[in-house]
Design a protein around this motif. Structure first.
Motif, mmCIF file in Angstrom:
data_model
loop_
_atom_site.group_PDB
_atom_site.id
_atom_site.type_symbol
_atom_site.label_atom_id
_atom_site.label_comp_id
_atom_site.label_asym_id
_atom_site.label_seq_id
_atom_site.Cartn_x
_atom_site.Cartn_y
_atom_site.Cartn_z
ATOM 1 N N SER A 167 0.519 4.097 -5.369
ATOM 2 C CA SER A 167 0.830 3.462 -4.086
ATOM 3 C C SER A 167 0.067 2.153 -3.956
ATOM 4 O O SER A 167 -1.069 2.036 -4.424
ATOM 5 C CB SER A 167 0.474 4.374 -2.916
ATOM 6 O OG SER A 167 1.249 5.554 -2.923
ATOM 7 N N LYS A 168 0.715 1.169 -3.313
ATOM 8 C CA LYS A 168 0.070 -0.113 -3.045
ATOM 9 C C LYS A 168 0.640 -0.712 -1.759
ATOM 10 O O LYS A 168 1.855 -0.868 -1.620
ATOM 11 C CB LYS A 168 0.294 -1.099 -4.204
ATOM 12 C CG LYS A 168 -0.321 -2.483 -3.967
ATOM 13 C CD LYS A 168 -1.833 -2.442 -3.872
ATOM 14 C CE LYS A 168 -2.434 -3.803 -3.603
ATOM 15 N NZ LYS A 168 -3.908 -3.759 -3.495
ATOM 16 N N THR A 169 -0.271 -1.030 -0.825
ATOM 17 C CA THR A 169 0.116 -1.678 0.424
ATOM 18 C C THR A 169 -0.615 -3.003 0.531
ATOM 19 O O THR A 169 -1.842 -3.060 0.379
ATOM 20 C CB THR A 169 -0.231 -0.799 1.635
ATOM 21 O OG1 THR A 169 0.502 0.430 1.546
ATOM 22 C CG2 THR A 169 0.138 -1.506 2.942
ATOM 23 N N PHE A 170 0.126 -4.060 0.780
ATOM 24 C CA PHE A 170 -0.473 -5.375 0.965
ATOM 25 C C PHE A 170 -0.687 -5.649 2.456
ATOM 26 O O PHE A 170 0.096 -5.215 3.296
ATOM 27 C CB PHE A 170 0.432 -6.457 0.358
ATOM 28 C CG PHE A 170 0.580 -6.367 -1.134
ATOM 29 C CD1 PHE A 170 -0.456 -6.771 -1.971
ATOM 30 C CD2 PHE A 170 1.739 -5.863 -1.708
ATOM 31 C CE1 PHE A 170 -0.336 -6.688 -3.356
ATOM 32 C CE2 PHE A 170 1.876 -5.774 -3.089
ATOM 33 C CZ PHE A 170 0.829 -6.187 -3.912
ATOM 34 N N ASN A 171 -1.759 -6.360 2.751
ATOM 35 C CA ASN A 171 -2.105 -6.727 4.135
ATOM 36 C C ASN A 171 -2.119 -5.529 5.083
ATOM 37 O O ASN A 171 -1.505 -5.564 6.163
ATOM 38 C CB ASN A 171 -1.123 -7.781 4.673
ATOM 39 C CG ASN A 171 -1.034 -9.004 3.788
ATOM 40 O OD1 ASN A 171 -2.048 -9.587 3.425
ATOM 41 N ND2 ASN A 171 0.189 -9.377 3.419
ATOM 42 N N PHE A 179 -5.539 -3.935 -8.174
ATOM 43 C CA PHE A 179 -5.797 -2.508 -8.294
ATOM 44 C C PHE A 179 -4.948 -1.766 -7.266
ATOM 45 O O PHE A 179 -4.792 -2.219 -6.130
ATOM 46 C CB PHE A 179 -7.271 -2.179 -8.069
ATOM 47 C CG PHE A 179 -8.175 -2.631 -9.181
ATOM 48 C CD1 PHE A 179 -7.703 -2.719 -10.478
ATOM 49 C CD2 PHE A 179 -9.497 -2.957 -8.925
ATOM 50 C CE1 PHE A 179 -8.530 -3.132 -11.515
ATOM 51 C CE2 PHE A 179 -10.337 -3.367 -9.949
ATOM 52 C CZ PHE A 179 -9.852 -3.456 -11.255
ATOM 53 N N ILE A 180 -4.381 -0.642 -7.668
ATOM 54 C CA ILE A 180 -3.568 0.152 -6.755
ATOM 55 C C ILE A 180 -4.459 0.853 -5.730
ATOM 56 O O ILE A 180 -5.669 0.996 -5.938
ATOM 57 C CB ILE A 180 -2.728 1.185 -7.534
ATOM 58 C CG1 ILE A 180 -3.632 2.127 -8.359
ATOM 59 C CG2 ILE A 180 -1.727 0.470 -8.440
ATOM 60 C CD1 ILE A 180 -2.873 3.236 -9.065
ATOM 61 N N ASP A 181 -3.870 1.263 -4.614
ATOM 62 C CA ASP A 181 -4.629 1.952 -3.563
ATOM 63 C C ASP A 181 -4.883 3.407 -3.935
ATOM 64 O O ASP A 181 -5.967 3.942 -3.699
ATOM 65 C CB ASP A 181 -3.866 1.904 -2.234
ATOM 66 C CG ASP A 181 -3.648 0.486 -1.739
ATOM 67 O OD1 ASP A 181 -4.496 -0.382 -2.051
ATOM 68 O OD2 ASP A 181 -2.633 0.238 -1.057
ATOM 69 N N ARG A 182 -3.857 4.028 -4.482
ATOM 70 C CA ARG A 182 -3.950 5.438 -4.877
ATOM 71 C C ARG A 182 -3.124 5.656 -6.132
ATOM 72 O O ARG A 182 -2.203 4.897 -6.416
ATOM 73 C CB ARG A 182 -3.407 6.358 -3.773
ATOM 74 C CG ARG A 182 -4.203 6.358 -2.489
ATOM 75 C CD ARG A 182 -3.622 7.344 -1.473
ATOM 76 N NE ARG A 182 -2.223 7.060 -1.197
ATOM 77 C CZ ARG A 182 -1.822 6.105 -0.370
ATOM 78 N NH1 ARG A 182 -2.699 5.335 0.239
ATOM 79 N NH2 ARG A 182 -0.525 5.910 -0.152
ATOM 80 N N GLY A 183 -3.470 6.739 -6.860
ATOM 81 C CA GLY A 183 -2.672 7.113 -8.013
ATOM 82 C C GLY A 183 -3.403 6.957 -9.331
ATOM 83 O O GLY A 183 -4.602 6.666 -9.373
ATOM 84 N N LEU A 184 -2.647 7.129 -10.408
ATOM 85 C CA LEU A 184 -3.198 7.121 -11.760
ATOM 86 C C LEU A 184 -2.260 6.369 -12.690
ATOM 87 O O LEU A 184 -1.043 6.540 -12.632
ATOM 88 C CB LEU A 184 -3.361 8.568 -12.249
ATOM 89 C CG LEU A 184 -3.843 8.787 -13.684
ATOM 90 C CD1 LEU A 184 -5.323 8.417 -13.806
ATOM 91 C CD2 LEU A 184 -3.626 10.244 -14.098
ATOM 92 N N ILE A 185 -2.833 5.527 -13.547
ATOM 93 C CA ILE A 185 -2.065 4.823 -14.574
ATOM 94 C C ILE A 185 -2.726 5.074 -15.923
ATOM 95 O O ILE A 185 -3.897 4.730 -16.120
ATOM 96 C CB ILE A 185 -1.988 3.306 -14.306
ATOM 97 C CG1 ILE A 185 -1.429 3.021 -12.915
ATOM 98 C CG2 ILE A 185 -1.132 2.622 -15.368
ATOM 99 C CD1 ILE A 185 -1.418 1.547 -12.544
#
Length: 269
Positions: free
Chosen positions: A8-12, A57-63
């Protein structure tokens, strides 16, 4: 080769410009998979690529890439094993440096040695560069001392593809890399892409706006909407699909019709 779990990724966040670009996205690519990605503007396609390359960097999760957790690995470290081409032919090369110097930078960057940047290319390396350039059939092997800024868009994009794959990457990301080229040049770069990916068995993700390419290239087709992968088809199911089938599947999975004119116009191509 690639595992993404609940990314997950949220901007602003917390502002009027808050944008959830990726939402609990899950994706697994096997070694050698070639998956095409299609979706409207804002669906999250380029954001997905930037999450993989480490542009943020992503907010949550795994890569995980080739068994290694790269979730919080810095972008310059990932660049050693990830090839990335953009829609804009001007990206990916240094225009004031020569073709040879650009290739040397790409070659040394992909080396695993910590002191690779302080190494020098030798005569054998230059001969290898010339051999690679000759494969493009654009005469660039005779222009190695010329600045890249003098090349056409198609020549620069072909050179960038060569630079991204000289040292075989673990994954190759193609973000509409032929969209800005004229049809003849686009076909040449695309044919070259298919050849390199097939010969090296490179794991590849390719964003395209062309519905036919989405079904014909590679072995998987992904469709994205609202920051998630809503459709993933491969095998016999994909082989039997038409563009109309793909549009219908999108409507069923997304709960709405695809409204991107650029993609819809590609039906007639």
């Amino acid at each position: 080769m690639l595992i993404m779990k609940n990314v997950s990724k949220t901007f602003n966040p917390g502002t009027v410009n808050e944008k959830c670009a990726l939402k609990n996205l899950n994706l697994e690519l096997k070694d050698g998979d070639f998956a095409t990605i299609i979706g409207s503007n804002g669906a999250g396609k380029s954001t997905l690529f930037n999450a993989i390359t480490g542009a943020f960097f992503i907010d949550r999760g795994l890569i995980v890439l080739d068994g290694e957790d790269i979730t919080y690995q810095k972008e310059h470290v990932r660049s050693k094993v990830i090839g990335h081409l953009f829609q804009d032919p001007l990206k990916g090369t240094a225009p004031h440096m020569t073709i040879e110097e650009n290739m040397a930078l790409a070659y040394l960057r992909a080396k695993t040695s910590k002191n690779a940047y302080f190494s020098r290319i030798n005569a054998a390396d230059k001969a290898k560069f010339r051999e690679h350039l000759a494969l493009l059939d654009m005469g660039l092997e005779d222009r190695m001392k010329q600045p890249v800024g003098l090349l056409s868009g198609g020549q620069r994009q072909a050179l960038t593809l060569l630079m991204a794959t000289m040292v075989t990457p673990k994954i190759l990301l193609l973000d509409e890399h032929t969209a800005a080229l004229d049809p003849a040049t686009a076909k040449k770069v695309l044919d070259l892409t298919k050849q390199i990916v097939a010969e090296r068995k490179i794991t590849c993700l390719m964003v395209t706006h062309n519905m036919h390419q989405a079904l014909e290239l590679g072995n998987r087709t992904l469709m994205m909407d609202s920051g998630n992968i809503i459709l993933d088809v491969s095998g016999e199911k994909r082989a039997g699909m038409t563009v109309e089938d793909l549009l219908e599947q999108f409507a069923v999975c997304a709960g709405k019709r695809l409204d991107n004119d650029r993609i819809l116009f590609s039906q007639a191509e």
